[in-house]
Motif scaffolding. Structure first.
Motif, PDB file in Angstrom:
ATOM      1  N   LEU A   1      -6.452   0.576  -7.279  1.00 36.08           N
ATOM      2  CA  LEU A   1      -6.358   1.851  -6.614  1.00 36.08           C
ATOM      3  C   LEU A   1      -7.149   2.044  -5.464  1.00 36.08           C
ATOM      4  O   LEU A   1      -8.387   1.735  -5.609  1.00 36.08           O
ATOM      5  CB  LEU A   1      -6.482   3.212  -7.616  1.00 36.08           C
ATOM      6  N   GLU A   2      -6.710   2.693  -4.410  1.00 39.41           N
ATOM      7  CA  GLU A   2      -7.645   3.052  -3.326  1.00 39.41           C
ATOM      8  C   GLU A   2      -8.910   3.872  -3.534  1.00 39.41           C
ATOM      9  O   GLU A   2      -9.921   3.773  -3.154  1.00 39.41           O
ATOM     10  CB  GLU A   2      -6.651   3.722  -2.073  1.00 39.41           C
ATOM     11  N   ASP A   3      -8.545   4.954  -4.165  1.00 43.40           N
ATOM     12  CA  ASP A   3      -9.518   5.815  -4.602  1.00 43.40           C
ATOM     13  C   ASP A   3      -9.628   5.654  -6.262  1.00 43.40           C
ATOM     14  O   ASP A   3      -8.753   6.453  -7.304  1.00 43.40           O
ATOM     15  CB  ASP A   3      -9.101   7.044  -4.536  1.00 43.40           C
ATOM     16  N   ARG A   4     -10.613   4.971  -6.864  1.00 39.43           N
ATOM     17  CA  ARG A   4     -10.515   4.604  -8.107  1.00 39.43           C
ATOM     18  C   ARG A   4     -11.004   5.838  -8.990  1.00 39.43           C
ATOM     19  O   ARG A   4     -10.285   6.286 -10.274  1.00 39.43           O
ATOM     20  CB  ARG A   4     -11.855   3.664  -8.737  1.00 39.43           C
ATOM     21  N   MET A   5     -11.502   6.892  -8.530  1.00 37.17           N
ATOM     22  CA  MET A   5     -11.737   8.205  -9.102  1.00 37.17           C
ATOM     23  C   MET A   5     -10.549   9.053  -9.378  1.00 37.17           C
ATOM     24  O   MET A   5     -10.432   9.985 -10.280  1.00 37.17           O
ATOM     25  CB  MET A   5     -12.875   9.097  -8.534  1.00 37.17           C
ATOM     26  N   SER A   6      -9.478   8.867  -8.256  1.00 42.62           N
ATOM     27  CA  SER A   6      -8.201   9.792  -8.491  1.00 42.62           C
ATOM     28  C   SER A   6      -7.321   9.287  -9.781  1.00 42.62           C
ATOM     29  O   SER A   6      -6.847  10.444 -10.242  1.00 42.62           O
ATOM     30  CB  SER A   6      -7.275   9.437  -7.499  1.00 42.62           C
ATOM     31  N   GLY A   7      -7.334   8.133 -10.387  1.00 40.84           N
ATOM     32  CA  GLY A   7      -6.804   7.781 -11.649  1.00 40.84           C
ATOM     33  C   GLY A   7      -5.232   7.592 -11.311  1.00 40.84           C
ATOM     34  O   GLY A   7      -4.515   6.813 -12.125  1.00 40.84           O
ATOM     35  N   ALA A   8      -4.722   7.809 -10.071  1.00 43.56           N
ATOM     36  CA  ALA A   8      -3.399   7.428  -9.789  1.00 43.56           C
ATOM     37  C   ALA A   8      -3.136   7.712  -8.281  1.00 43.56           C
ATOM     38  O   ALA A   8      -3.649   8.559  -7.640  1.00 43.56           O
ATOM     39  CB  ALA A   8      -2.281   8.487 -10.654  1.00 43.56           C
ATOM     40  N   GLU A   9      -2.160   7.137  -7.678  1.00 46.91           N
ATOM     41  CA  GLU A   9      -1.483   7.108  -6.362  1.00 46.91           C
ATOM     42  C   GLU A   9      -0.390   6.899  -6.303  1.00 46.91           C
ATOM     43  O   GLU A   9       0.252   5.883  -7.007  1.00 46.91           O
ATOM     44  CB  GLU A   9      -2.734   6.460  -5.578  1.00 46.91           C
ATOM     45  N   TYR A  10       0.290   7.258  -4.977  1.00 45.13           N
ATOM     46  CA  TYR A  10       1.404   6.569  -4.547  1.00 45.13           C
ATOM     47  C   TYR A  10       1.381   5.472  -3.715  1.00 45.13           C
ATOM     48  O   TYR A  10       0.582   5.755  -2.690  1.00 45.13           O
ATOM     49  CB  TYR A  10       2.364   7.754  -4.080  1.00 45.13           C
ATOM     50  N   ASN A  11       1.907   4.464  -4.106  1.00 39.11           N
ATOM     51  CA  ASN A  11       1.860   3.088  -3.232  1.00 39.11           C
ATOM     52  C   ASN A  11       2.900   2.967  -2.156  1.00 39.11           C
ATOM     53  O   ASN A  11       3.948   2.778  -2.454  1.00 39.11           O
ATOM     54  CB  ASN A  11       1.669   1.969  -3.957  1.00 39.11           C
TER      55      ASN A  11
END
Length: 259
Positions: free
Chosen positions: A135-145
């Protein structure tokens, strides 16, 4: 309790203060089917308001009205025919807070267990569990690639954490589809949806200070945002939250059920 536009703008300026806005968002959470103006009027009368319904609606839910129940005023649209034309006027009706009633459960409890399925069905994208370092931001927990056109969710999260991450990622995706980039709007909607799905451990991280930009002053000591702009922001929060909940098939009391 007749309110004109200027009075609503002044009320919005009060609501966005960091010590007030979370109270307002809690009222929105419990009464998402109501209009922004009605929600602001409820806040004006009692910052601690929970779910409100009319007397007949409460009785229909099998709940008894307490003797000392206080009635709050709320604007209700009324369509009528005048001079051969259909017109919309507003009348004020009385509603009662859940705290002034007693009885069984009445508020739908949406389950987050089908969130992943709803996200896939709504977006036609898949979800992949990945290691946090992908993840680009590990703290976010989720993301749209965007490159792979897929949603990544951290495999290290527990069930509640995954649900919370999916909600926040979908909000960001939904707003980006509309060409909207507004972190304050995103945060307000995230709080409302996390509360709706009883993901309280995650909603508690949202504080009034996250909306401090709305109350900032310029170099001349004047508000950067006008009362009208603050009012429009609150309206966007309410309306967008409701639309996202409808898209995710989240159950909530409708206006017809609460009138």
């Amino acid at each position: 309790m007749g309110f004109n536009k200027k009075e609503f703008y002044a009320l919005a300026s009060e609501i966005v203060e960091k010590n007030n806005i979370m109270n307002f968002l809690s009222i929105v959470t419990m009464n998402i089917s109501l209009s922004p103006n009605c929600l602001m009027l409820l806040y004006k009368q009692d910052k601690g308001t929970r779910t409100v319904c009319g007397k007949k609606a409460w009785e229909g839910f099998g709940r008894a009205i307490k003797e000392d129940a206080e009635t709050y005023g709320m604007r209700s649209p009324k369509i009528s025919r005048k001079d051969g034309k259909w017109v919309c006027d507003y009348e004020y009706i009385g509603v009662i807070d859940a705290r002034s009633t007693a009885g069984g459960a009445f508020r739908p409890k949406p389950s987050p267990k089908k969130l992943s399925d709803m996200l896939v069905a709504r977006t036609n994208r898949t979800i992949e569990l990945v290691a946090p370092d992908r993840l680009e931001d590990r703290m976010s927990g989720a993301e749209y690639n965007t490159e792979r056109d897929v949603f990544y969710v951290s495999s290290k999260l527990n069930e509640a954490g995954r649900h919370a991450a999916i909600i926040k990622t979908y909000i960001k995706f939904y707003l980006s589809e509309k060409g909207v980039q507004d972190t304050m709007l995103e945060s307000a909607i995230a709080y409302i949806l996390l509360e709706q799905y009883d993901l309280n451990m995650h909603s508690r991280s949202y504080k009034g200070g996250m909306f401090k930009d709305l109350t900032e002053k310029d170099e001349n000591g004047k508000d950067k945002f006008t009362g009208e702009q603050k009012y429009q922001f609150l309206c966007r929060v309410v309306d967008t939250s409701r639309k996202i909940m409808e898209e995710l098939n989240c159950e909530f009391l409708t206006y017809e059920e609460t009138a």
